[in-house]
Design a protein around this motif. Structure first.
Motif, PDB file in Angstrom:
ATOM      1  N   ARG A  91       5.901  -5.718  -5.378  1.00 28.75           N
ATOM      2  CA  ARG A  91       6.848  -5.522  -4.292  1.00 28.75           C
ATOM      3  C   ARG A  91       6.720  -6.594  -3.267  1.00 28.75           C
ATOM      4  O   ARG A  91       7.709  -7.229  -2.648  1.00 28.75           O
ATOM      5  CB  ARG A  91       7.287  -4.264  -3.583  1.00 28.75           C
ATOM      6  N   ALA A  92       5.437  -7.070  -2.693  1.00 22.71           N
ATOM      7  CA  ALA A  92       5.113  -7.812  -1.867  1.00 22.71           C
ATOM      8  C   ALA A  92       5.672  -9.073  -2.415  1.00 22.71           C
ATOM      9  O   ALA A  92       5.929  -9.899  -1.388  1.00 22.71           O
ATOM     10  CB  ALA A  92       3.707  -7.741  -1.529  1.00 22.71           C
ATOM     11  N   LEU A  93       5.601  -9.339  -3.541  1.00 25.25           N
ATOM     12  CA  LEU A  93       6.292 -10.670  -4.172  1.00 25.25           C
ATOM     13  C   LEU A  93       7.692 -10.771  -4.634  1.00 25.25           C
ATOM     14  O   LEU A  93       8.016 -11.610  -5.073  1.00 25.25           O
ATOM     15  CB  LEU A  93       5.518 -10.880  -5.410  1.00 25.25           C
ATOM     16  N   GLY A  94       8.282  -9.502  -4.021  1.00 29.04           N
ATOM     17  CA  GLY A  94       9.771  -9.691  -4.407  1.00 29.04           C
ATOM     18  C   GLY A  94      10.337  -8.861  -5.832  1.00 29.04           C
ATOM     19  O   GLY A  94      11.512  -8.876  -5.869  1.00 29.04           O
ATOM     20  N   ARG A 107      10.605  -5.405  -8.327  1.00 36.13           N
ATOM     21  CA  ARG A 107      11.157  -4.239  -8.051  1.00 36.13           C
ATOM     22  C   ARG A 107       9.764  -3.079  -8.469  1.00 36.13           C
ATOM     23  O   ARG A 107       9.810  -2.005  -7.656  1.00 36.13           O
ATOM     24  CB  ARG A 107      12.273  -3.801  -9.207  1.00 36.13           C
ATOM     25  N   ASP A 108       9.106  -3.490  -9.422  1.00 38.82           N
ATOM     26  CA  ASP A 108       7.911  -2.581  -9.899  1.00 38.82           C
ATOM     27  C   ASP A 108       6.841  -3.804 -10.415  1.00 38.82           C
ATOM     28  O   ASP A 108       7.198  -5.016 -10.418  1.00 38.82           O
ATOM     29  CB  ASP A 108       8.338  -1.728 -10.768  1.00 38.82           C
ATOM     30  N   SER A 136      -0.285  -7.544  -9.140  1.00 40.08           N
ATOM     31  CA  SER A 136       1.301  -7.408  -9.301  1.00 40.08           C
ATOM     32  C   SER A 136       1.307  -6.585 -10.828  1.00 40.08           C
ATOM     33  O   SER A 136       2.530  -6.304 -10.863  1.00 40.08           O
ATOM     34  CB  SER A 136       1.982  -8.804  -9.416  1.00 40.08           C
ATOM     35  N   HIS A 137       0.359  -6.595 -11.500  1.00 38.39           N
ATOM     36  CA  HIS A 137       0.492  -6.007 -12.801  1.00 38.39           C
ATOM     37  C   HIS A 137       0.135  -4.442 -12.632  1.00 38.39           C
ATOM     38  O   HIS A 137       0.529  -3.791 -13.658  1.00 38.39           O
ATOM     39  CB  HIS A 137      -0.517  -6.592 -13.888  1.00 38.39           C
TER      40      HIS A 137
END
Lengths: 149, 146
Positions: free
Chosen positions: A46-49, A51-52, A38-39
């Motif tokens: 996005r899969a974790l909700g 925006r970026d 996610s970094h």
């Protein structure tokens, strides 16, 4: 040089805007050996909700230390940067920091305590978006060593 | 996969890691963070201010130690509060001429320290040491458990 005791209670208004860049998040994440996708990958974020891509938990130090620089470079403060030791640090996140955020930090000098020939200074940076949404609160204590410490 | 609060017990280990640190890591952290204090990359300067050698940024140690928590919980933004005291510098030896050899090793162990069902959070206590001595004290990350 001695630390100005009148610093306690002083605050420095939000100065320059810090724009959180996607590449800066990636660079910082790599520098702290973070591997979470996610970094790095907007799709994974996005899969974790989000925006970026999201900032690692200590990323806000960049914004906080820029705010701290206002105090450290303040000639009235009397702080010799080469004698500064980081004593403690805290991050409280009100919401995630995400690439694209435009952040400002208001710095508060919460406490100044004489210690030996030096002083312990506790500062708090209230970080928010330019739209006024509270983002993070960081608290930092620095020990300014006296000449004999 | 998803962690639930009822699965956790105080005292339970959530993960551990050993981080090899080189001088290059400190240069990278300096660039990424904007903290260019020469005690983190210049041996002679560090010694001139009575340090035993080049030392890691406290924020490098704090920032890398929390990764074990972020990886365990599955979303780094679940770490809503993270604090520590810096008690001892991590001296990083110059291993520039020995590729693949670290100049220091930071050992991290994460344990569930407290559970807060009302706020749906868990406190993870990190033990962070180098050379057999604790370098962070009261290193605590509060994690939101969905």
């Amino acid at each position: 040089m001695t630390i100005n005791p009148d610093l306690q209670g002083r605050s420095y208004p939000a100065a320059e805007v810090y724009t959180v860049g996607r590449e800066k998040i990636r660079e910082f994440a790599e520098a702290v050996k973070a591997t979470h996708p996610s970094h790095f990958d907007p799709e994974a974020a996005r899969a974790l909700g989000h925006r970026d891509v999201v900032a690692p938990p200590t990323f806000a130090i960049i914004v906080a230390q820029r705010a701290d620089a206002q105090l450290i470079n303040d000639p009235e403060a009397g702080i010799d940067f080469t004698r500064v030791v980081h004593a403690d640090q805290r991050f409280t996140h009100h919401r995630p920091i995400v690439a694209g955020d435009e952040l400002v930090a208001e710095l508060h000098v919460d406490q100044v305590r004489a210690m030996g020939g030096g002083a312990m200074i506790t500062t708090r940076a209230e970080i928010s978006t330019v739209e006024g949404e509270k983002t993070a609160t960081t608290t930092s204590s620095i020990l300014v060593r006296g000449e004999e410490q | 996969m998803a962690i639930t609060l009822t699965d956790l017990e105080v005292g339970q280990e959530i993960g551990r890691t050993s981080l090899g640190v080189t001088r290059l890591d400190l240069v990278k952290y300096a660039g990424a963070s904007g903290d260019f204090n020469p005690i983190h990359w210049n041996e002679s300067f560090a010694r001139s201010v009575d340090l035993p050698g080049v030392i890691a940024h406290g924020m490098f140690t704090m920032g890398s130690a929390v990764q074990v928590v972020a990886d365990w919980v599955g979303d780094p933004t679940a770490v809503i509060d993270y604090q520590t005291r810096f008690t001892r510098p991590v001296v990083v030896e110059d291993t520039t001429d020995q590729p693949g050899v670290a100049g220091a090793a930071i050992e991290v162990v994460g344990i569930v320290g407290a559970l807060d069902p009302d706020n749906s959070t868990a406190r993870i206590d990190l033990t962070v040491s180098a050379g057999g001595q604790k370098v962070l004290v009261k290193a605590q990350a509060v994690v939101r458990i969905w």
